[in-house]
Structures are given as structure tokens and as C-alpha cells.
Scaffold this motif. Structure first.
Motif, PDB file in Angstrom:
ATOM      1  N   ALA A  86      94.079  66.388  60.072  1.00 25.26           N
ATOM      2  CA  ALA A  86      93.308  65.191  59.739  1.00 25.26           C
ATOM      3  C   ALA A  86      92.816  65.244  58.302  1.00 25.26           C
ATOM      4  N   ASP A  87      92.309  66.401  57.884  1.00 26.63           N
ATOM      5  CA  ASP A  87      91.819  66.538  56.508  1.00 26.63           C
ATOM      6  C   ASP A  87      92.943  66.300  55.503  1.00 26.63           C
ATOM      7  N   ALA A  88      94.120  66.868  55.782  1.00 23.45           N
ATOM      8  CA  ALA A  88      95.258  66.695  54.872  1.00 23.45           C
ATOM      9  C   ALA A  88      95.712  65.244  54.837  1.00 23.45           C
ATOM     10  N   MET A  89      95.676  64.579  55.994  1.00 24.78           N
ATOM     11  CA  MET A  89      96.106  63.183  56.075  1.00 24.78           C
ATOM     12  C   MET A  89      95.210  62.272  55.251  1.00 24.78           C
ATOM     13  N   LEU A  90      93.907  62.558  55.251  1.00 22.88           N
ATOM     14  CA  LEU A  90      92.952  61.674  54.593  1.00 22.88           C
ATOM     15  C   LEU A  90      92.700  62.041  53.139  1.00 22.88           C
ATOM     16  N   GLY A  92      94.507  62.259  50.562  1.00 20.15           N
ATOM     17  CA  GLY A  92      95.146  61.454  49.521  1.00 20.15           C
ATOM     18  C   GLY A  92      94.593  60.048  49.378  1.00 20.15           C
ATOM     19  N   LEU A  93      93.600  59.674  50.178  1.00 22.42           N
ATOM     20  CA  LEU A  93      93.067  58.313  50.116  1.00 22.42           C
ATOM     21  C   LEU A  93      91.946  58.208  49.089  1.00 22.42           C
ATOM     22  N   ASP A  94      90.772  58.721  49.422  1.00 19.63           N
ATOM     23  CA  ASP A  94      89.667  58.766  48.472  1.00 19.63           C
ATOM     24  C   ASP A  94      88.691  59.829  48.960  1.00 19.63           C
ATOM     25  N   PRO A  95      87.748  60.253  48.130  1.00 19.23           N
ATOM     26  CA  PRO A  95      86.853  61.363  48.511  1.00 19.23           C
ATOM     27  C   PRO A  95      85.885  61.012  49.636  1.00 19.23           C
ATOM     28  N   TYR A  96      85.764  59.733  49.984  1.00 21.91           N
ATOM     29  CA  TYR A  96      84.747  59.313  50.942  1.00 21.91           C
ATOM     30  C   TYR A  96      85.302  59.119  52.352  1.00 21.91           C
ATOM     31  N   THR A  97      86.627  59.139  52.486  1.00 28.15           N
ATOM     32  CA  THR A  97      87.262  59.001  53.791  1.00 28.15           C
ATOM     33  C   THR A  97      87.485  60.399  54.361  1.00 28.15           C
ATOM     34  N   GLU A  98      86.885  60.682  55.529  1.00 32.17           N
ATOM     35  CA  GLU A  98      86.981  62.029  56.082  1.00 32.17           C
ATOM     36  C   GLU A  98      86.816  62.016  57.589  1.00 32.17           C
ATOM     37  N   TYR A  99      87.329  63.059  58.210  1.00 36.98           N
ATOM     38  CA  TYR A  99      87.209  63.244  59.648  1.00 36.98           C
ATOM     39  C   TYR A  99      85.952  64.052  59.939  1.00 36.98           C
ATOM     40  N   LEU A 100      85.130  63.554  60.869  1.00 36.08           N
ATOM     41  CA  LEU A 100      83.885  64.218  61.232  1.00 36.08           C
ATOM     42  C   LEU A 100      83.957  64.641  62.696  1.00 36.08           C
ATOM     43  N   PRO A 101      84.319  65.902  62.973  1.00 34.25           N
ATOM     44  CA  PRO A 101      84.305  66.360  64.361  1.00 34.25           C
ATOM     45  C   PRO A 101      82.888  66.405  64.904  1.00 34.25           C
ATOM     46  N   ALA A 102      82.773  66.555  66.201  1.00 30.80           N
ATOM     47  CA  ALA A 102      81.465  66.467  66.857  1.00 30.80           C
ATOM     48  C   ALA A 102      80.452  67.417  66.243  1.00 30.80           C
ATOM     49  N   GLU A 103      80.899  68.642  65.879  1.00 28.02           N
ATOM     50  CA  GLU A 103      79.945  69.637  65.375  1.00 28.02           C
ATOM     51  C   GLU A 103      79.408  69.308  63.989  1.00 28.02           C
ATOM     52  N   GLU A 104      80.031  68.348  63.289  1.00 32.01           N
ATOM     53  CA  GLU A 104      79.543  67.965  61.966  1.00 32.01           C
ATOM     54  C   GLU A 104      78.716  66.691  61.998  1.00 32.01           C
ATOM     55  N   MET A 105      78.595  66.083  63.168  1.00 32.05           N
ATOM     56  CA  MET A 105      77.881  64.816  63.254  1.00 32.05           C
ATOM     57  C   MET A 105      76.384  64.966  63.018  1.00 32.05           C
ATOM     58  N   ALA A 106      75.819  66.142  63.329  1.00 28.31           N
ATOM     59  CA  ALA A 106      74.389  66.352  63.097  1.00 28.31           C
ATOM     60  C   ALA A 106      74.069  66.265  61.612  1.00 28.31           C
ATOM     61  N   ASP A 107      74.926  66.884  60.768  1.00 26.92           N
ATOM     62  CA  ASP A 107      74.706  66.809  59.319  1.00 26.92           C
ATOM     63  C   ASP A 107      74.883  65.382  58.814  1.00 26.92           C
ATOM     64  N   PHE A 108      75.863  64.663  59.381  1.00 24.01           N
ATOM     65  CA  PHE A 108      76.089  63.274  58.974  1.00 24.01           C
ATOM     66  C   PHE A 108      74.882  62.415  59.351  1.00 24.01           C
TER      67      PHE A 108
END
Length: 585
Positions: A86-90, A92-108
């Protein structure tokens, strides 16, 4: 085999979808199209090709995923593989498009709401790298009420040894469900030879978006210009700005001659909060920002709701190169509406809007879904991520493509990269030596000890005696651009001892060491004036929290001083908001 069957099931489903697309395309009846029909059919064919490409691509991805998980020589982690893919796929788009798995949602969530469950303290790595220590407890939080101080060394959290741990590891242990208790063993900064056990109940912590508001004195010392610092556009930050603004209006009354809204260093956040803040200063139903995306549901126009609370107060907005996103919406809208003078440096230039979409397993993809446009129609996005160079890099919007726009009163403003201020002021930077002292933690180390051993002073300044103590404190501290020399000198001493030269060259080595210390002392004197200021700021933070530091910095802030001059000179203020064009670049 269960994993194989699941993956095969998904793969066959995608293959079936692809086949259905092909069958549908082949079964479509042929017509003799008119020109309009031809255009519509061409679009339909393009859409079918896109859908077919998606189906084939997904089938390829799942086939690779299946083969790796079944036949790779070592055990694999499907969850980790998906995250990497997912990280590799996104990427090439822009720095703000990213995959947030469940364990990173608290920081988000913390980033967007300004809230988290924990103890309410910033932590940092100690300057020697061996420990994690308290950097700053937030006022009124559990850590503050428990008596934790900046510099307190954290030895363990809930029985887990913190020696040599990273900040992220300690932070994860200190956070937790609200209402639970964290047991910390600390070495207090006031007496590092003793330890103390502290039990702190975790709470829902709300980080203030407005850490300070107050007054800027005019040339004769009157408090006539209000000041509000807004650090982030988190959830309900507009309520904090409203509270600060109401308090200043009540305190100042008719004597309030202007307001400074400081957005320097504010990297943005929630768009809706930006719209609310603009609404404090302009009439109801005023257009603040428009968003436009590829999908029709991403096209929206945001207007102010409710009556303004400060519709006529002269206003200055401060921005710098780190002011981005929602900060640029506020600054750009108020500039386009001729409602404020913008002062500082060109802003960052982030004109992209992100949305979060659920993707399963409690994870989300945060993707760029639209661009935003200020009331005059300009998009201030600085970098063009849709057209990359051959090496994958992106370029700034070229001058030839920068367009001009008109404010509500007819002034000229431009797109193509950030909000250009009406009054440009060059940024001021700390000297490299001072920045290194701060980065290595030496300023904080000294401030921790000083604050713990002295009574608070509201007008504290670093006098000669205190600065001499700091210079003594620095004698044995390695500094980045000298540390290589000092390390080599230590290695030379060890080598000399092993090879029995130590006695014969000891005096020469001592001379070199003294010379290094002498050079450091010279730098401490050359940069003495600014080092004294940052030392004073650090000590004030320990005594009076973030608000104390900001209040102290305001007294020497040249940008705030210039803002006050513009607000107090009504003719200059009026000329800028009615007649002055901004620079193109």
C-alpha cells in the motif's frame, strides 16, 4: 490451505468481474452514432477499458500475494506485506496520500482532534541518549498535578525498564485507556540521586490550539493591540479562538485598536474550523473557500454561518513558510476579502484537500480528493504532483503559468504557490552554534536544573552570573562540529596509553584539549546575546508553561512589532487593504 482458499476465492471473483466486463463489452449492440452519441460512446469505452485494467491489475496483485505467502522460503506476514504494498502504491501520488492501518489511527486522531488518552506531558531523549525524560508537562494535566517536572528521568513505566528505550516506546507505555493508572519510577531533576514512584491516572488530554492570547503594547506602553496565537486547526479550535477574542474585546473595549492572528508555524488541519474562524470577521454567508475534485461529491462551497463577532476590528494575519493548508485558507480568504493585512513570508503552498476512506480491518486510506480555491478563485498549490519529471521529482508552478486574480476591492493577487503577504518581512534565523546547542539538548538540560533550584521570576533575564554558569556547564559537552576532533583526541589518548607514549605527550594533548575548550568559549561569547534569550525562554517555559515562553518572545518579535505598527497607523492599514497589490513572487 485456508489462506490459499481465501486468496483463490478473491482472485476468482476478480477474474469473474473482469470476464463480465469483457462479455458486456462484446455483447453491446452496435449503433450508428450521432456526433454526441459518438462522444458518449467513446467515454463509455474509455471507462470500460479503465474498469478492465483495474480488474486485471487486482488479479495480478492477488496472484503475487498468494504465491509469496504460499511458497516464499521463510514465514511471511501478510499484514506487513499489504502495508508495504500500500505504501509503495501511494508513494507516487503525493506526500499526503497514505494508508493508515488500525494501529496508526490513534496518532491520526491526535493530529486531527488534538486529543489523546495519557498523562499530558511531552517527553524527549536525554542529551546523553541513555534515558527518556520529561520535556514539558502541560498545564493542569495529570502529569502536572502529579508534580512531574521537566528533566525528571523516567526509569520505568508500569514495571517496564526504560533504560536505553526510544521516545516512541516510552510514549506507547504512558498512553492508555482513560481512567487507568500508570506507575512511573522517576529520578527527579531536583535530586537525581534519589528515585520516586508516581502513580498517575490517565485522562483524555486536549492539547490547546490557542496556547496564548494577550496584548502587544504600543509605542507609549498602552495595551491596545490584541494578539492570538493559533498553533493548529484541530477539532473545536474555533471555539478557543472565539473565547480568546471575546476576552480581549471585553478587556480592551473601545481601546482595542487592532488584532494580530498569528498563524506562523501552523501546518493546518480541519477545513471546517478555518471557515468558522474566518466567519468571526466577515458577514454571514460569505464564501470562504471552494473545493473541486474529480468526483462531483467533492465539489463544495463553504460559507460563513452566523454573525461575526469582530466585523470591524482592524486585523493582521501573520504567516511564514510553515503556514500551510487551513492556515492558507484563513490568510487567503481574509486577504481576498480585503479584511486583513497579511504579514510575514510566502506560505507553504498546500492547496490540496484530504479525505479518509475506510478500507477494512479498521484501517483507512487518507487520500487527496480535491483542491481548494480562495474567494478570488486562486489555488495556492505550489507543487504539481500530477506531472512528474522523468526522475520522479515534481516541480514548482512555473512563472509562465502563474495567473492574476482580483480581491473583492480590486487589488491584484496571484496563484501558483502559497499566499504572498501584503507586507513581506525576511525571516530571522538562529546562528548555527545556538541551534546546535538547542538540538543537542544542552539548553534544556541547563534550564531544567536552573528552574528546579530557583524561585520563579516573572521578568526573568539571564544575567552575567547565570550565563557564566552556563558556560561552565558547557565545558565538557561535545558539540556537533567539534565532536569529531574531541573523539579523535580521546582515541589518541587511549592509543598513547596502550603504546606507552602517554607520559611523554600528555602535556601536548592537554594543550590541544585546552585549545578546543577555548574555541568553544569563543563561540559562547560570540553568540552570547541570542543564547541568553533562548535560555531565558527555556527557563520561562519551566516556570510558566508554553504561555510564559510566548509572552516573553513577543517582547522581541520584530514581525509582531511591525504588525502593531501597521494596525496603529490607520492610513497605512487602509492603503494596504484598499490599494496595494501583492508581489507576484
Amino acid at each position: 490451505m485456508r489462506l490459499f482458499r481465501k486468496i483463490r476465492k478473491i482472485s476468482l471473483l476478480l477474474t469473474g468481474i473482469g470476464c463480465a466486463m469483457i462479455s458486456a463489452a462484446q455483447a453491446a449492440p452496435k449503433k450508428q452514432p450521432t456526433t454526441l452519441q459518438n462522444t458518449a460512446d467513446s467515454a463509455a469505452v474509455a471507462a470500460q477499458r479503465c474498469d478492465l485494467e483495474i480488474g486485471r491489475s487486482m488479479e495480478t496483485f492477488f496472484n503475487i500475494f498468494r504465491e509469496v505467502n504460499l511458497y516464499y522460503v521463510d514465514t511471511t506476514s501478510p499484514k506487513k506485506i499489504v502495508k508495504i504494498a500500500a505504501d509503495a502504491m501511494l508513494e507516487g501520488l503525493d506526500p499526503y496520500t497514505e494508508y493508515l492501518p488500525a494501529e496508526e489511527m490513534a496518532d491520526f486522531e491526535t493530529m486531527t482532534t488534538g486529543k489523546y488518552a495519557g498523562l499530558g506531558a511531552l517527553i524527549r531523549k536525554s542529551s546523553d541518549g541513555r534515558w527518556v525524560e520529561i520535556a514539558e508537562p502541560y498545564r493542569g494535566t495529570p502529569s502536572d498535578r502529579a508534580g512531574l517536572k521537566a528533566g525528571d528521568r523516567i526509569l520505568s513505566v508500569d514495571g517496564v525498564d526504560m533504560a536505553g528505550r526510544e521516545v516512541a516506546f516510552a510514549s506507547d507505555r504512558m498512553r492508555g485507556k482513560a481512567g487507568t493508572v500508570a506507575t512511573l519510577v522517576i529520578a527527579p531533576i531536583a535530586d537525581t540521586t534519589q528515585t520516586r514512584t508516581v502513580r498517575v491516572k490517565r485522562e483524555r488530554i486536549a492539547i490547546p490550539a490557542v496556547p496564548y492570547y494577550g496584548w502587544v503594547s504600543d509605542s507609549v506602553g498602552r495595551d491596545s493591540v490584541g494578539y492570538i496565537r493559533l498553533n493548529s486547526f484541530t477539532e473545536k479550535c474555533a471555539d478557543e479562538v472565539r473565547t480568546a477574542l471575546n476576552a480581549l474585546q471585553q478587556q480592551g473595549g473601545e481601546a482595542m485598536r487592532g488584532l494580530v492572528l498569528d498563524l506562523r508555524g501552523n501546518t493546518g488541519g480541519i477545513l471546517g474550523e478555518a471557515v468558522k474562524i474566518v466567519g468571526f470577521f466577515v458577514p454571514r454567508n460569505t464564501v470562504v473557500v471552494t473545493t473541486r475534485g474529480r468526483m462531483p461529491q467533492m465539489n463544495s462551497t463553504y460559507r460563513t454561518v452566523g454573525e461575526p463577532i469582530a466585523p470591524t476590528v482592524p486585523l493582521v494575519v501573520l504567516i511564514d513558510r510553515s503556514s500551510a493548508s487551513a492556515s492558507e485558507i484563513v490568510a487567503g480568504a481574509l486577504q481576498d476579502l480585503d479584511r486583513a493585512v497579511v504579514i510575514g513570508q510566502r506560505s507553504f503552498g498546500k492547496g490540496l484537500v484530504q479525505s479518509t476512506r475506510p478500507v477494512g480491518e479498521n484501517g483507512y486510506v487518507k487520500l487527496t480528493s480535491a483542491k481548494y480555491y480562495t474567494p478570488s478563485g486562486r489555488c495556492i498549490q505550489a507543487l504539481d504532483y500530477s506531472h512528474r519529471n522523468e526522475d520522479g521529482s515534481v516541480g514548482a508552478v512555473p512563472d509562465s503559468l502563474i495567473a492574476s486574480f482580483r480581491t473583492a476591492g480590486g487589488r491584484m493577487v496571484y496563484d501558483g504557490g502559497g499566499i504572498m503577504p501584503d507586507v513581506r518581512i525576511s525571516p530571522e534565523y538562529l546562528g548555527k552554534f545556538t541551534a546546535i546547542l538547542m538540538g543537542l539538548g544542552y539548553v534544556d538540560d541547563f534550564a531544567n536544573r536552573y528552574a528546579a533550584n530557583h524561585a520563579p521570576e516573572s521578568d526573568f533575564a539571564v544575567d552575567d552570573t547565570t550565563y557564566a554558569a552556563f558556560c561552565d556547564f558547557m565545558d565538557d559537552k561535545p558539540i556537533a562540529f567539534e565532536s569529531g576532533t574531541e573523539r579523535l583526541l580521546k582515541q589518541l589518548r587511549r592509543m598513547a596509553e596502550r603504546e606507552k607514549y602517554a607520559d611523554r605527550i600528555a602535556s601536548q594533548l592537554d594543550t590541544v584539549a585546552a585549545k578546543i575548550r577555548e574555541d568553544k568559549r569563543t563561540e559562547l561569547q560570540v553568540f552570547g546575546p541570542e543564547i541568553r534569550e533562548v535560555l531565558g525562554d527555556a527557563v520561562a517555559t519551566r516556570w510558566f508553561y508554553d504561555a510564559g515562553r510566548i509572552a516573553r518572545q513577543l517582547r522581541r518579535d520584530n514581525v509582531v512589532r511591525r504588525a502593531a505598527e501597521v494596525l496603529l497607523d490607520r492610513s497605512e492599514y487602509t492603503r494596504i487593504v484598499t490599494m496595494q497589490n501583492t508581489d507576484k513572487k
